[in-house]
Design a protein around this motif. Structure first.
Motif, PDB file in Angstrom:
ATOM      1  N   GLU A 116      -1.113 -68.641  -7.763  1.00 22.59           N
ATOM      2  CA  GLU A 116      -2.230 -69.295  -8.453  1.00 22.59           C
ATOM      3  C   GLU A 116      -3.358 -68.311  -8.743  1.00 22.59           C
ATOM      4  OE1 GLU A 116      -3.014 -72.557  -9.627  1.00 22.59           O
ATOM      5  OE2 GLU A 116      -0.820 -72.610  -9.547  1.00 22.59           O
ATOM      6  N   MET A 135      -9.760 -73.255 -14.971  1.00 17.04           N
ATOM      7  CA  MET A 135      -8.852 -73.073 -13.862  1.00 17.04           C
ATOM      8  C   MET A 135      -8.104 -74.375 -13.637  1.00 17.04           C
ATOM      9  SD  MET A 135      -9.587 -71.699  -9.977  1.00 17.04           S
ATOM     10  CE  MET A 135     -11.281 -72.092 -10.020  1.00 17.04           C
ATOM     11  N   GLN A 136      -6.784 -74.293 -13.666  1.00 12.50           N
ATOM     12  CA  GLN A 136      -5.980 -75.473 -13.438  1.00 12.50           C
ATOM     13  C   GLN A 136      -5.656 -75.587 -11.964  1.00 12.50           C
ATOM     14  OE1 GLN A 136      -2.525 -74.981 -15.850  1.00 12.50           O
ATOM     15  NE2 GLN A 136      -3.444 -75.981 -17.599  1.00 12.50           N
ATOM     16  N   ASN A 184      -4.583 -67.168 -12.424  1.00 11.61           N
ATOM     17  CA  ASN A 184      -5.950 -67.472 -12.858  1.00 11.61           C
ATOM     18  C   ASN A 184      -6.791 -66.232 -13.114  1.00 11.61           C
ATOM     19  OD1 ASN A 184      -5.418 -70.216 -12.664  1.00 11.61           O
ATOM     20  ND2 ASN A 184      -6.178 -70.368 -10.586  1.00 11.61           N
ATOM     21  N   THR A 185      -6.473 -65.114 -12.477  1.00  7.24           N
ATOM     22  CA  THR A 185      -7.302 -63.917 -12.629  1.00  7.24           C
ATOM     23  C   THR A 185      -6.658 -62.824 -13.464  1.00  7.24           C
ATOM     24  OG1 THR A 185      -6.428 -62.906 -10.608  1.00  7.24           O
ATOM     25  CG2 THR A 185      -8.397 -64.298 -10.387  1.00  7.24           C
TER      26      THR A 185
END
Length: 107
Positions: free
Chosen positions: A25, A1-2, A29-30
């Motif tokens: 975000e 995860m960034q 990420n998901t």
């Protein structure tokens, strides 16, 4: 995860994360579409607001607690009219971060 790097200049951040940024975000990420993430984020915020309005605290282990604090009655002054007013006792929402949260931010 960034995660996004926060640039600090004279104790003022140059970047402020908005609800739209949070949705983007989480979606990135998901892999969940933005509309579904937006619905979930808004639903979470409504549940927290509804709980606090009923004087029910919300505890999220590892993140923090949304709690209701009671402000005592106080006397205030209106300087321009030279009068005093009484501000009645009232509740205010508050957030207390978990130790893990605080330690991560301190780094």
């Amino acid at each position: 995860m960034q995660s996004k790097k926060l640039v600090i200049n004279n104790n003022k951040s140059k970047y402020k994360m908005t609800k739209a940024d949070i949705v983007n975000e989480i979606a990135k990420n998901t892999g969940i579409d933005k509309a579904t993430v937006l619905t979930a984020v808004e639903s979470f915020m409504e549940v927290v607001k509804d709980s606090l309005s009923k004087s029910e605290n919300v505890y999220l282990r590892g993140f923090g607690s949304f709690v209701v604090k009671k402000r005592a009655q106080k006397t205030a002054r209106n300087i321009s009219k030279n009068t005093t007013i009484i501000i009645p006792e009232h509740n205010i929402p508050s957030f207390k971060p978990a130790k893990v949260f605080v330690n991560q931010v301190k780094k």
